[in-house]
Design an enzyme around this catalytic site. Structure first.
Site: not given
Ligand code: NAP
Length: 246
Positions: A154
């Site tokens: 990751y």
């Molecule tokens: P999440 O709750 O798992 O939501 C992920 C989103 O990405 C969903 O809307 C999903 O769509 C979409 N997605 C996944 N695969 C996809 C694809 N192949 N094409 C288009 N859309 C796709 O994740 P999150 O926590 O909000 O994370 C968002 C971003 O922040 C990510 O890049 C993650 O690495 C980064 N981040 C998160 C954290 C954390 O602690 N949460 C920390 C650091 C960075 P569907 O619903 O349609 O599957």
């Protein structure tokens, strides 16, 4: 730059989690928003409905960001609906964890395909199609810096996103387009909470100087600033939005 009221933003992965909060926030800032999703059509449709009821403008658009043709179609849909694109937020991502010794090939390939190739697909399209004065915001993570065990693949995909951010900022600067990345610490979403019990979550909260996990709106506020009119001099930067954990 055009004013907020006629600017258009694509937010990838906006059906849930941080992306949904970003879409809500940018719409309330006055931008027209394209809510991209992979599989969650109902959640994306509900979000569009909510934004419109609040007086904003949004459409939803299915596209797997790992597919270059799908990302082209995502930009086509935005242009067809709103006449152009000013902002790309490359938020879609997945987090597969595990010690390197046990990490399987399928999870490695999927992580690269969505986090790195997916971001690249968006950046390549945006580099050709964003209007002058536009904004690009990529998503990294504060794990690039913390480097905890099990986060190797990751973190590697996100370190690559940071490299692309720095270089594309230099390539697009002459058109007044800024390229930055936000690198959140732990944020309470499905991606982060999955598989973590209360004791682990308490430990993570205690590690943070502010004593809590991030909320999606903590991140949405930062992206709002980066996309907004006052941040034109912030370019090529990685903004660690994490309450001070690193
Ligand atoms: P999440 O709750 O798992 O939501 C992920 C989103 O990405 C969903 O809307 C999903 O769509 C979409 N997605 C996944 N695969 C996809 C694809 N192949 N094409 C288009 N859309 C796709 O994740 P999150 O926590 O909000 O994370 C968002 C971003 O922040 C990510 O890049 C993650 O690495 C980064 N981040 C998160 C954290 C954390 O602690 N949460 C920390 C650091 C960075 P569907 O619903 O349609 O599957």
């Amino acid at each position: 730059m055009t004013t907020s009221t006629n600017r258009v933003a694509i937010v990838t992965g906006a059906s849930r989690g941080i992306g949904a909060a970003l879409a809500r926030r940018l719409a309330s800032d006055g931008l027209s928003v394209v809510v991209n999703y992979a599989g969650s059509a109902d959640a994306a449709a509900r979000l569009v409905d909510e934004i419109e009821k609040a007086g904003g403008r949004a459409i939803s658009c299915q596209a797997d960001v790992s597919d270059p043709l799908a990302v082209k179609r995502l930009f086509d849909s935005a242009e067809a609906a709103y006449g152009g694109v000013d902002v790309l937020v490359n938020n879609a991502g997945i987090m597969k964890l595990g010690p390197l010794a046990q990490f399987d090939d399928a999870s490695f390939d999927q992580s690269i395909a969505i986090n790195l190739k997916g971001t690249f697909n968006g950046l390549r399209e945006a580099a050709k199609r964003l209007r002058d004065g536009g904004r690009i915001v990529n998503f990294s993570t504060s794990v690039v810096g913390l480097y905890q065990p099990t986060y190797g693949v990751y973190a590697a995909t996100k370190a690559a996103v940071e490299a692309l951010t720095h270089i594309l900022a230099k390539e697009l600067g002459s058109r007044g387009i800024t390229v930055n990345a936000v690198a959140p610490g732990p944020v309470a979403t499905e991606l982060f909470l999955e598989g973590k019990d209360q004791a682990v979550l308490d430990r993570i909260r205690q590690m943070n100087p502010l004593g809590r996990l991030g909320e999606v709106d903590d991140i949405a506020r930062v992206v709002s600033v980066l996309v907004g009119p006052d941040s034109g001099w912030i370019n090529g930067q990685i903004i660690r939005a994490n309450g001070g954990v690193i």
